[in-house]
Design a protein around this motif. Structure first.
Motif, PDB file in Angstrom:
ATOM      1  N   ARG A 160       0.793  -1.224   0.000  1.00 55.28           N
ATOM      2  CA  ARG A 160       0.000   0.000   0.000  1.00 55.28           C
ATOM      3  C   ARG A 160       0.826   1.275   0.000  1.00 55.28           C
ATOM      4  N   SER A 161       2.010   1.257   0.627  1.00 55.13           N
ATOM      5  CA  SER A 161       2.807   2.477   0.707  1.00 55.13           C
ATOM      6  C   SER A 161       4.265   2.112   0.901  1.00 55.13           C
ATOM      7  N   ILE A 162       5.132   2.668   0.052  1.00 50.86           N
ATOM      8  CA  ILE A 162       6.547   2.355   0.168  1.00 50.86           C
ATOM      9  C   ILE A 162       7.169   2.976   1.406  1.00 50.86           C
ATOM     10  N   SER A 163       6.450   3.882   2.070  1.00 48.09           N
ATOM     11  CA  SER A 163       6.985   4.518   3.279  1.00 48.09           C
ATOM     12  C   SER A 163       6.578   3.789   4.552  1.00 48.09           C
ATOM     13  N   GLN A 164       5.753   2.743   4.446  1.00 44.25           N
ATOM     14  CA  GLN A 164       5.308   1.993   5.607  1.00 44.25           C
ATOM     15  C   GLN A 164       5.960   0.620   5.647  1.00 44.25           C
ATOM     16  N   ALA A 165       6.189   0.126   6.849  1.00 38.12           N
ATOM     17  CA  ALA A 165       6.749  -1.215   7.018  1.00 38.12           C
ATOM     18  C   ALA A 165       5.623  -2.244   6.992  1.00 38.12           C
ATOM     19  N   PRO A 166       5.806  -3.374   6.298  1.00 38.74           N
ATOM     20  CA  PRO A 166       4.777  -4.419   6.283  1.00 38.74           C
ATOM     21  C   PRO A 166       4.618  -5.048   7.660  1.00 38.74           C
ATOM     22  N   PRO A 167       3.484  -5.677   7.927  1.00 38.34           N
ATOM     23  CA  PRO A 167       3.256  -6.307   9.235  1.00 38.34           C
ATOM     24  C   PRO A 167       4.289  -7.402   9.505  1.00 38.34           C
ATOM     25  N   ASP A 198      18.117  -9.641  -0.494  1.00 34.21           N
ATOM     26  CA  ASP A 198      19.494  -9.285  -0.169  1.00 34.21           C
ATOM     27  C   ASP A 198      20.467 -10.011  -1.112  1.00 34.21           C
ATOM     28  N   GLY A 199      21.319  -9.217  -1.784  1.00 31.09           N
ATOM     29  CA  GLY A 199      22.302  -9.787  -2.696  1.00 31.09           C
ATOM     30  C   GLY A 199      21.730 -10.292  -3.998  1.00 31.09           C
ATOM     31  N   ARG A 200      20.472 -10.005  -4.266  1.00 36.25           N
ATOM     32  CA  ARG A 200      19.807 -10.505  -5.471  1.00 36.25           C
ATOM     33  C   ARG A 200      19.497  -9.358  -6.441  1.00 36.25           C
ATOM     34  N   PRO A 201      19.350  -9.686  -7.725  1.00 35.23           N
ATOM     35  CA  PRO A 201      18.814  -8.704  -8.668  1.00 35.23           C
ATOM     36  C   PRO A 201      17.303  -8.601  -8.490  1.00 35.23           C
ATOM     37  N   ALA A 202      16.763  -7.425  -8.691  1.00 35.82           N
ATOM     38  CA  ALA A 202      15.324  -7.217  -8.524  1.00 35.82           C
ATOM     39  C   ALA A 202      14.916  -5.980  -9.303  1.00 35.82           C
ATOM     40  N   THR A 203      13.611  -5.843  -9.494  1.00 37.89           N
ATOM     41  CA  THR A 203      13.075  -4.643 -10.124  1.00 37.89           C
ATOM     42  C   THR A 203      11.774  -4.272  -9.435  1.00 37.89           C
ATOM     43  N   THR A 204      11.289  -3.090  -9.734  1.00 33.54           N
ATOM     44  CA  THR A 204      10.001  -2.622  -9.237  1.00 33.54           C
ATOM     45  C   THR A 204       9.556  -1.496 -10.162  1.00 33.54           C
ATOM     46  N   HIS A 205       8.455  -0.855  -9.842  1.00 31.99           N
ATOM     47  CA  HIS A 205       7.994   0.255 -10.660  1.00 31.99           C
ATOM     48  C   HIS A 205       9.088   1.314 -10.730  1.00 31.99           C
ATOM     49  N   TRP A 206       9.344   1.867 -11.928  1.00 33.75           N
ATOM     50  CA  TRP A 206      10.464   2.802 -12.095  1.00 33.75           C
ATOM     51  C   TRP A 206      10.384   3.998 -11.154  1.00 33.75           C
ATOM     52  N   MET A 207       9.169   4.391 -10.779  1.00 39.75           N
ATOM     53  CA  MET A 207       9.019   5.557  -9.913  1.00 39.75           C
ATOM     54  C   MET A 207       9.594   5.306  -8.520  1.00 39.75           C
ATOM     55  N   TYR A 208       9.580   4.039  -8.096  1.00 32.13           N
ATOM     56  CA  TYR A 208       9.998   3.708  -6.738  1.00 32.13           C
ATOM     57  C   TYR A 208      11.338   2.983  -6.698  1.00 32.13           C
ATOM     58  N   ALA A 209      11.939   2.730  -7.848  1.00 32.54           N
ATOM     59  CA  ALA A 209      13.212   2.004  -7.873  1.00 32.54           C
ATOM     60  C   ALA A 209      14.312   2.719  -7.093  1.00 32.54           C
ATOM     61  N   PRO A 210      14.477   4.054  -7.225  1.00 36.43           N
ATOM     62  CA  PRO A 210      15.525   4.716  -6.423  1.00 36.43           C
ATOM     63  C   PRO A 210      15.316   4.562  -4.920  1.00 36.43           C
ATOM     64  N   THR A 211      14.073   4.612  -4.478  1.00 37.94           N
ATOM     65  CA  THR A 211      13.801   4.441  -3.052  1.00 37.94           C
ATOM     66  C   THR A 211      14.133   3.027  -2.598  1.00 37.94           C
ATOM     67  N   LEU A 212      13.789   2.025  -3.421  1.00 41.60           N
ATOM     68  CA  LEU A 212      14.118   0.644  -3.074  1.00 41.60           C
ATOM     69  C   LEU A 212      15.624   0.462  -2.977  1.00 41.60           C
ATOM     70  N   ALA A 213      16.356   1.052  -3.933  1.00 40.74           N
ATOM     71  CA  ALA A 213      17.813   0.927  -3.928  1.00 40.74           C
ATOM     72  C   ALA A 213      18.428   1.627  -2.721  1.00 40.74           C
ATOM     73  N   THR A 257       5.136  -2.839  -6.396  1.00 38.05           N
ATOM     74  CA  THR A 257       5.631  -2.458  -5.072  1.00 38.05           C
ATOM     75  C   THR A 257       5.640  -3.620  -4.092  1.00 38.05           C
ATOM     76  N   GLY A 258       5.170  -4.788  -4.510  1.00 34.88           N
ATOM     77  CA  GLY A 258       5.316  -5.971  -3.681  1.00 34.88           C
ATOM     78  C   GLY A 258       6.773  -6.304  -3.429  1.00 34.88           C
ATOM     79  N   ALA A 259       7.667  -5.777  -4.282  1.00 38.99           N
ATOM     80  CA  ALA A 259       9.104  -5.984  -4.066  1.00 38.99           C
ATOM     81  C   ALA A 259       9.551  -5.396  -2.735  1.00 38.99           C
ATOM     82  N   PHE A 260       8.892  -4.337  -2.261  1.00 32.84           N
ATOM     83  CA  PHE A 260       9.260  -3.749  -0.975  1.00 32.84           C
ATOM     84  C   PHE A 260       8.964  -4.720   0.170  1.00 32.84           C
ATOM     85  N   VAL A 261       7.920  -5.518   0.033  1.00 38.63           N
ATOM     86  CA  VAL A 261       7.608  -6.513   1.062  1.00 38.63           C
ATOM     87  C   VAL A 261       8.672  -7.602   1.063  1.00 38.63           C
TER      88      VAL A 261
END
Length: 453
Positions: free
Chosen positions: A110-117, A151-166, A139-143
């Motif tokens: 739901r939000s890249i700024s929130q931690a999942p349960p 960790d240590g893996r290649p991954a992708t997500t929506h381009w808008m949120y990729a810098p935040t994930l990195a 954005t399920g990649a954030f979960v």
């Protein structure tokens, strides 16, 4: 939080990255079944992304030749689950049902700024440790990253949120240019439509190409994304939301407004009143990217937009994007977008309705670009083509910007020194004619070598 269709980005086949050395996939424990797919839903998730795995794995299409999966829709937290548009959902299963699944799909968060349960993260980790395949869409990649599975893996997500994930998970190798990334037992996809691509890839992996093609026909989508076959990708200007309050935000804004000027990372560091090393470290900590690579990407993005919206020649586009030469533009453009600037423009405009006069102008422009490249080849070709056979295999822009060429602060492309050739009657010896910044230019010394893009 509904995302735009597609990924941040558009190789010659649909973009799907796999790890260089595929990870060993654990054997499923006895209670888990490979045909069981659990979809983990959370409150506040976008309904479109959430519905993708339900449509792919939850409908019996055996009459169309698609093997059947058994779908378990699970609530990742206490319900009711509210989704976009104010809809309320009630999932028939809870986290305990994940213990039966051979595949667990997290369609969105739901939000890249929130931690999942924490309970949901524990259930995902347990499923992975017991051999389940874990999939994060958009954005399920954030979960998955919060659970430590990336960790240590290649991954992708929506381009808008990729810098935040990195930035938030620096051990994750984020590539926003991929449609999806298959790393064996952990898979991630980019934006909305890329979630469909990844789910079709899973069906193709499990049951073969015919089953995936049959399912694609039922969903009325291409089995493989056609746009990626044209070698087109999308880039973006995005930076993490947190940079807005950082002093570097002003420097970044200045850089974006002055991309038409020739400046380098040293100039940006000076505007930030930092040393180059401090600026590099600070910029990387904020964005997850090296400042030089970010700057090159922004210049390529600007070139991409000018190619789409203007009639400037490739040489003019290079100058308006701050590249020191068209050769530099062609090299970086091909490395990041998988095609030459002229080919990209032709493929982009071929998809738009146009009148015949404009088509004729485009053909003339393409002819001029080809003539210019041919002229480059003729002026660079040595007396004996046997001495330099690579020139016979393609245009000079491809030769001088071969894949795998290391990035550096200088855009000067080089060709190997040639031996056994006659020295020119006037001018410097050929052994010194190495830099192809301007054809026949003498290699610069340490003091006059340009730095930056």
């Amino acid at each position: 939080m509904s995302q735009e269709s597609g990924s941040g980005t558009l190789t010659e086949i649909p973009s799907q990255a796999q790890s260089a050395s595929p990870r060993a996939i654990r054997k499923l424990t006895a209670r888990r079944r490979p045909e069981v797919v659990a979809v983990l839903l959370f409150s506040g998730g976008p309904i479109f992304e959430s519905s993708i795995p339900l449509s792919v794995f939850g409908i019996d299409r055996q009459d169309a030749g698609v093997p059947r999966y058994r779908l378990l829709v699970c609530a990742g937290e206490d319900g009711p689950l509210r989704t976009t548009g104010g809809l309320e959902l009630t999932a028939p299963y809870g986290l305990e049902a994940l213990s039966r699944a051979g595949t667990v799909v997290v369609p969105a968060w739901r939000s890249i700024s929130q931690a999942p349960p924490p309970e949901a993260l524990d259930a995902i980790r347990r499923a992975h440790s017991e051999g389940a395949r874990i999939i994060g869409l958009c954005t399920g990649a954030f979960v998955l990253a919060a659970a430590g599975l990336l960790d240590g893996r290649p991954a992708t997500t929506h381009w808008m949120y990729a810098p935040t994930l990195a930035k938030r998970y620096p051990s994750v190798h984020v590539d926003p240019r991929e449609l999806f990334v298959d790393d064996g037992d952990v898979l991630t996809s980019a934006g909305t439509a890329a979630g469909i691509d990844l789910c079709l890839h899973v069906v193709r992996t499990d049951h073969g190409g015919e089953a995936a093609a049959a399912l694609a026909r039922r969903l009325v989508v291409p089995p493989r994304r056609a746009d990626w076959q044209t070698g087109q990708r999308h880039l973006d200007r995005s930076l993490p939301e947190e940079i807005g309050a950082d002093p570097l935000a002003e420097v970044v804004a200045w850089a974006l407004e002055h991309l038409h000027e020739q400046f380098d990372v040293e100039a940006l560091a000076g505007r930030a009143y930092m040393s180059r090393r401090t600026f590099d470290r600070r910029f990387r900590s904020l964005t997850g990217s090296a400042p030089l690579q970010w700057l090159i990407t922004q210049r390529v993005l600007q070139a991409q937009r000018l190619l789409e919206t203007s009639d400037y020649s490739v040489d003019e586009v290079a100058g308006r994007c701050g590249f020191r030469s068209p050769v530099a533009l062609r090299g970086h453009f091909r490395r990041q977008l998988g095609s030459s600037p002229a080919s990209y423009r032709a493929a982009y405009r071929a998809r738009r309705p146009q009148d015949e006069p404009e088509r004729e102008r485009e053909r003339e422009r393409d002819h001029r670009e080809r003539d210019r490249e041919r002229e480059h080849r003729e002026r660079l070709t040595p007396a004996s083509t046997a001495e330099m056979p690579a020139l016979r295999r393609g245009p000079v822009s491809q030769i001088l910007t071969a894949p795998g060429k290391p990035e550096s602060d200088t855009y000067a492309s080089r060709v190997p020194e040639q031996s056994g050739r006659a020295e020119p009657a006037d001018g410097p010896p050929r052994s010194r004619i190495r830099t192809v910044r301007g054809v026949g230019a003498v290699a610069p010394g340490p003091r006059d070598r340009p730095v930056g893009p």
